[in-house]
Motif scaffolding. Structure first.
Motif, short mmCIF file in Angstrom:
data_model
loop_
_atom_site.label_atom_id
_atom_site.label_comp_id
_atom_site.label_asym_id
_atom_site.label_seq_id
_atom_site.Cartn_x
_atom_site.Cartn_y
_atom_site.Cartn_z
N ALA A 162 53.76 43.80 50.04
CA ALA A 162 52.92 44.84 50.25
C ALA A 162 51.71 44.28 50.40
N ARG A 163 51.35 43.08 50.37
CA ARG A 163 49.86 42.55 50.48
C ARG A 163 49.93 41.89 52.03
N LYS A 164 51.24 41.83 52.53
CA LYS A 164 51.59 41.04 53.78
C LYS A 164 50.80 39.69 53.77
N GLY A 165 51.59 39.01 52.83
CA GLY A 165 50.93 37.66 52.52
C GLY A 165 51.74 36.68 53.58
N THR A 166 50.99 35.66 53.54
CA THR A 166 51.63 34.49 54.50
C THR A 166 52.70 33.73 54.01
N PRO A 167 53.38 33.29 55.03
CA PRO A 167 54.71 32.49 54.40
C PRO A 167 54.58 31.31 53.46
N ALA A 168 53.07 30.68 53.81
CA ALA A 168 52.78 29.40 52.89
C ALA A 168 52.71 30.16 51.34
N GLU A 169 52.02 31.09 51.29
CA GLU A 169 52.04 31.80 49.98
C GLU A 169 53.25 31.96 49.31
N LEU A 170 54.30 32.67 50.12
CA LEU A 170 55.54 32.83 49.62
C LEU A 170 56.27 32.01 49.10
N ARG A 171 56.16 30.57 49.91
CA ARG A 171 56.82 29.43 49.35
C ARG A 171 56.17 28.87 48.29
N GLN A 172 54.87 28.96 47.83
CA GLN A 172 54.14 28.51 46.64
C GLN A 172 54.53 29.32 45.70
N ILE A 173 54.77 30.70 45.78
CA ILE A 173 55.41 31.53 44.75
C ILE A 173 56.82 31.07 44.18
N ARG A 174 57.63 30.81 45.37
CA ARG A 174 58.96 30.43 44.94
C ARG A 174 59.00 29.21 44.33
N GLU A 175 58.00 28.20 44.60
CA GLU A 175 58.35 26.74 44.22
C GLU A 175 57.78 26.92 42.88
N ASN A 176 56.68 27.50 42.40
CA ASN A 176 56.25 27.78 41.16
C ASN A 176 57.34 28.32 40.01
N LEU A 177 58.26 29.30 40.84
CA LEU A 177 59.12 29.92 39.89
C LEU A 177 60.54 29.23 39.95
N VAL A 178 61.17 28.86 40.89
CA VAL A 178 62.21 28.14 41.04
C VAL A 178 62.25 26.65 41.34
N GLY A 179 61.35 26.18 41.86
CA GLY A 179 61.10 24.64 42.33
C GLY A 179 61.64 24.74 43.65
#
Length: 198
Positions: free
Chosen positions: A169-186
């Motif tokens: 929804a915020r049209k975030g960056t791919p790097a931000e998505l990677r950081q979100i995923r790493e924080n949640l699932v490694g």
């Protein structure tokens, strides 16, 4: 000769009490007392009946606890929920010992506190999605181990889905998505998710 206080006692009470509405409460309570006296030695039976009396008084007292109104704008009123939880906990202490409260409601209370804190994090729009993911992961680590294990997969999925939708929804960056995923699932699971995206 004493009663071992466990959540199993509450489950037995609730099993019998599930017939409320089908027969009078007095009949159900008589049935529970007969079951207790049949299954337990005299000392433990007396302790169980005392707990039953407190539990029934607590259940009746719940009728006076103010219910939280459903969310009108899509967001739960966390202060109202906290107040309701406090009322319930105060009611328990009037009728049940700390040992009984811990055995009967310990995991349930831990889950409720977790859920409330999780909602607070998810509703906090001042946090970035990555910061939310990090706080959610830390929050999950505070749960009792057995609860962590039973909830791990569903929580990861829900948190990942919610934060990914927010990121989109915020049209975030791919790097931000990677950081979100790493924080949640490694990192390993993040690599697999990126492969799936591709």
């Amino acid at each position: 000769g004493h009663l071992k206080i466990t959540n199993g006692i509450r489950r037995i009470f609730d099993y019998f009490l599930s017939a409320v509405g089908e027969e009078p409460v007095e009949s159900i309570l008589a049935r529970i007392r007969a079951y207790i006296r049949h299954k337990l030695p005299a000392g433990a039976a007396a302790e169980a009946e005392k707990i039953l009396d407190g539990y029934i008084a607590y259940k009746r007292g719940l009728e006076s606890v103010q219910q939280v109104a459903p969310p009108s704008n899509g967001q739960m009123d966390l202060d109202a929920v906290r107040y309701q939880m406090q009322q319930v906990q105060t009611l328990r202490t009037q009728y049940l010992s700390p040992e009984v409260i811990s055995a009967f409601f310990g995991d349930e209370d831990a889950y409720d506190r977790y859920t409330l804190a999780r909602l607070g994090i998810m509703q906090n729009k001042q946090l970035s999605a990555a910061a939310r993911a990090q706080q959610l992961a830390a929050l999950e680590q505070q749960l009792p181990v057995a609860l962590q294990e039973s909830m791990k997969a569903i929580n990861q999925y829900q948190n990942l889905q919610s934060l990914t939708e927010d990121w989109q929804a915020r049209k975030g960056t791919p790097a931000e998505l990677r950081q979100i995923r790493e924080n949640l699932v490694g990192p390993e699971a993040t690599d697999r998710l990126e492969s799936l995206d591709r």
